[in-house]
Design an enzyme around this catalytic site. Structure first.
Site, short mmCIF file in Angstrom:
data_model
loop_
_atom_site.label_atom_id
_atom_site.label_comp_id
_atom_site.label_asym_id
_atom_site.label_seq_id
_atom_site.Cartn_x
_atom_site.Cartn_y
_atom_site.Cartn_z
N TYR A 112 0.84 -1.21 0.00
CA TYR A 112 0.00 0.00 0.00
C TYR A 112 0.87 1.26 0.00
CZ TYR A 112 -4.25 -2.74 0.97
OH TYR A 112 -5.31 -3.62 0.91
N1 LIG Z 1 -7.06 -8.00 0.30
C1 LIG Z 1 -7.21 -7.18 -0.72
O1 LIG Z 1 -6.79 -7.48 -1.85
C2 LIG Z 1 -7.91 -5.86 -0.49
C3 LIG Z 1 -8.40 -5.12 -1.59
C4 LIG Z 1 -9.06 -3.92 -1.34
C5 LIG Z 1 -9.20 -3.46 -0.05
N2 LIG Z 1 -8.70 -4.17 1.01
C6 LIG Z 1 -8.82 -3.69 2.41
O2 LIG Z 1 -10.16 -3.30 2.68
C7 LIG Z 1 -10.20 -1.95 3.12
C8 LIG Z 1 -11.49 -1.27 2.69
O3 LIG Z 1 -11.73 -1.38 1.33
P1 LIG Z 1 -11.70 -0.10 0.37
O4 LIG Z 1 -10.84 0.95 0.97
O5 LIG Z 1 -11.39 -0.65 -0.97
O6 LIG Z 1 -13.15 0.40 0.19
P2 LIG Z 1 -14.49 0.66 1.00
O7 LIG Z 1 -14.36 0.41 2.43
O8 LIG Z 1 -15.52 -0.05 0.22
O9 LIG Z 1 -14.64 2.24 0.71
C9 LIG Z 1 -13.84 3.14 1.38
C10 LIG Z 1 -14.20 4.57 1.05
O10 LIG Z 1 -15.57 4.84 1.29
C11 LIG Z 1 -15.72 6.14 1.81
N3 LIG Z 1 -16.31 6.06 3.16
C12 LIG Z 1 -15.85 5.40 4.25
N4 LIG Z 1 -16.70 5.52 5.28
C13 LIG Z 1 -17.70 6.27 4.84
C14 LIG Z 1 -18.88 6.74 5.44
N5 LIG Z 1 -19.20 6.44 6.70
N6 LIG Z 1 -19.72 7.49 4.71
C15 LIG Z 1 -19.42 7.80 3.43
N7 LIG Z 1 -18.30 7.38 2.79
C16 LIG Z 1 -17.47 6.62 3.50
C17 LIG Z 1 -14.35 6.74 1.92
O11 LIG Z 1 -14.04 7.53 0.78
P3 LIG Z 1 -13.44 9.03 0.96
O12 LIG Z 1 -12.44 8.94 2.04
O13 LIG Z 1 -12.91 9.34 -0.37
O14 LIG Z 1 -14.64 9.87 1.36
C18 LIG Z 1 -13.47 5.53 1.97
O15 LIG Z 1 -12.16 5.78 1.57
C19 LIG Z 1 -8.94 -1.33 2.50
O16 LIG Z 1 -8.57 -0.14 3.15
C20 LIG Z 1 -7.97 -2.46 2.67
O17 LIG Z 1 -7.45 -2.48 3.98
C21 LIG Z 1 -8.07 -5.37 0.80
#
Ligand SMILES: NC(=O)c1ccc[n+]([C@@H]2O[C@H](COP(=O)([O-])OP(=O)(O)OC[C@H]3O[C@@H](n4cnc5c(N)ncnc54)[C@H](OP(=O)(O)O)[C@@H]3O)[C@@H](O)[C@H]2O)c1
Length: 319
Positions: A49
């Site tokens: 990351y």
């Molecule tokens: N194992 C893997 O291959 C893999 C792949 C992807 C992700 N992950 C893990 O999963 C975690 C989460 O997934 P993700 O970051 O892809 O996406 P997610 O949780 O689906 O979306 C995150 C985004 O949603 C918005 N958000 C968060 N809380 C909110 C709320 N209460 N109200 C409105 N908008 C909100 C924010 O965007 P803004 O900050 O732009 O407002 C945030 O950055 C990652 O950080 C990572 O640790 C793992």
């Protein structure tokens, strides 16, 4: 009922998340403290990351913040990183240097190491060797828990059996899981396998990168070009789903994000929303205070399975 954790992919990622150190860094420590004090018990990061000159930044920021937290706060949190099986990380000792580097960036605050994805599809001979190397870390007492990521039921069973033969438990598997990526709940899917094997299911991207937080009829938030493309593709086809979510949210005086997180929990999975703002942490914490009824869960399942919009599958996922 499963808990809620959180993720740190956006910490240091300019390409997809438009990371800006001057804007984002000052709020990260308060975000983490709000999350952990409110009961979010697991934080997820990865050694891959951080983009460009910010390579490794997510772990480094997390390590610095944890170092400044009280021991009491740290003791409530499981810190989990993922090591990427890059092509130059070969054989049983292939992760040795990567593990040491992650440990250093995290100031030793690390409980769980996860295989970021399996090489089964393009270098199958590496999968077992790399997993054995991670299991060695547990055997040697250098880390306490082991997890995997981006595996379907078949590979999960194979990897779990390999570890079980050495007496090492496989603690968790994380996959993409949300109302716009509901494969895990389908018959014979990962949810069933995890329940059969006693493995924790962690749901990543539970908010579909924010798509599931946009109220029906609203415009998407300002974001990077890459993410804007996803909003353009998925918002029209998910209007009915998000309308159904809004009804559930109103009944619980909650937000769409809380509904999305509680849908994962209703299926026994721990969602890992990406957090970088205090208000996002507060919203995730608020989801812990309520749960979906069985009827609400079934209604949302039906909307999710009927929805024409779907998140793109992770290309590193193996069956
Ligand atoms: N194992 C893997 O291959 C893999 C792949 C992807 C992700 N992950 C893990 O999963 C975690 C989460 O997934 P993700 O970051 O892809 O996406 P997610 O949780 O689906 O979306 C995150 C985004 O949603 C918005 N958000 C968060 N809380 C909110 C709320 N209460 N109200 C409105 N908008 C909100 C924010 O965007 P803004 O900050 O732009 O407002 C945030 O950055 C990652 O950080 C990572 O640790 C793992």
């Amino acid at each position: 009922m499963a808990g809620i954790g959180f993720g740190t992919w956006s910490w240091g990622n300019q390409l997809l998340w438009g990371y800006d150190p001057d804007r984002d860094d000052p709020e990260l420590s308060a975000t983490l403290q709000e999350a952990v004090a409110g009961g979010l018990a697991l934080v997820d990061t990865a050694d891959s990351y951080g983009t460009g000159r910010f390579n490794g930044r997510s772990e480094a920021l997390l390590g610095r913040i944890l170092e400044d937290c009280s021991g009491e706060l740290r003791s409530r949190l499981t810190v989990a990183t993922k090591l990427a099986p890059f092509p130059w990380r070969l054989g049983r000792r292939g992760f040795d240097r990567a593990f040491a580097a992650s440990q250093a960036r995290l100031h030793g605050h690390l409980q769980r190491v996860q295989l970021h994805w399996s090489t089964a599809r393009y270098a199958p001979w590496q999968e077992g060797a790399l997993l054995d190397g991670l299991a060695d870390l547990v055997d040697q007492g250098r880390v306490s828990e082991l997890g995997v990521s981006n595996l379907g039921p078949r590979r999960l069973r194979a990897l779990q059996a390999r570890l079980a033969a050495r007496g090492i438990p496989l603690r968790s598997v994380q996959v993409q899981m949300s109302l716009l990526a509901p494969d895990a709940i389908e018959a014979g899917g990962l949810k069933q396998t995890c329940s059969d094997l006693g493995i924790e299911l962690l749901a990543y991207s539970p908010l579909a990168l924010g798509v599931l937080t946009v109220s029906p009829g609203d415009l998407p938030p300002e974001c990077t070009r890459l993410r804007a493309g996803l909003f353009r593709r998925l918002l029209p086809g998910s209007e009915a789903l998000r309308a159904g979510m809004a009804e559930v949210a109103a009944a619980h005086r909650g937000s769409l994000a809380q509904v999305a997180l509680n849908w994962c929990r209703a299926h026994g999975a721990m969602p890992l929303p990406g957090l970088r703002r205090v208000h996002q942490a507060q919203d995730a914490v608020a989801a812990l205070a309520w749960s979906l009824s069985d009827e609400e869960r079934d209604q949302l399942d039906a909307l999710a399975l009927a929805c024409s919009a779907r998140m793109p599958a992770n290309p590193f996922m193996s069956a």
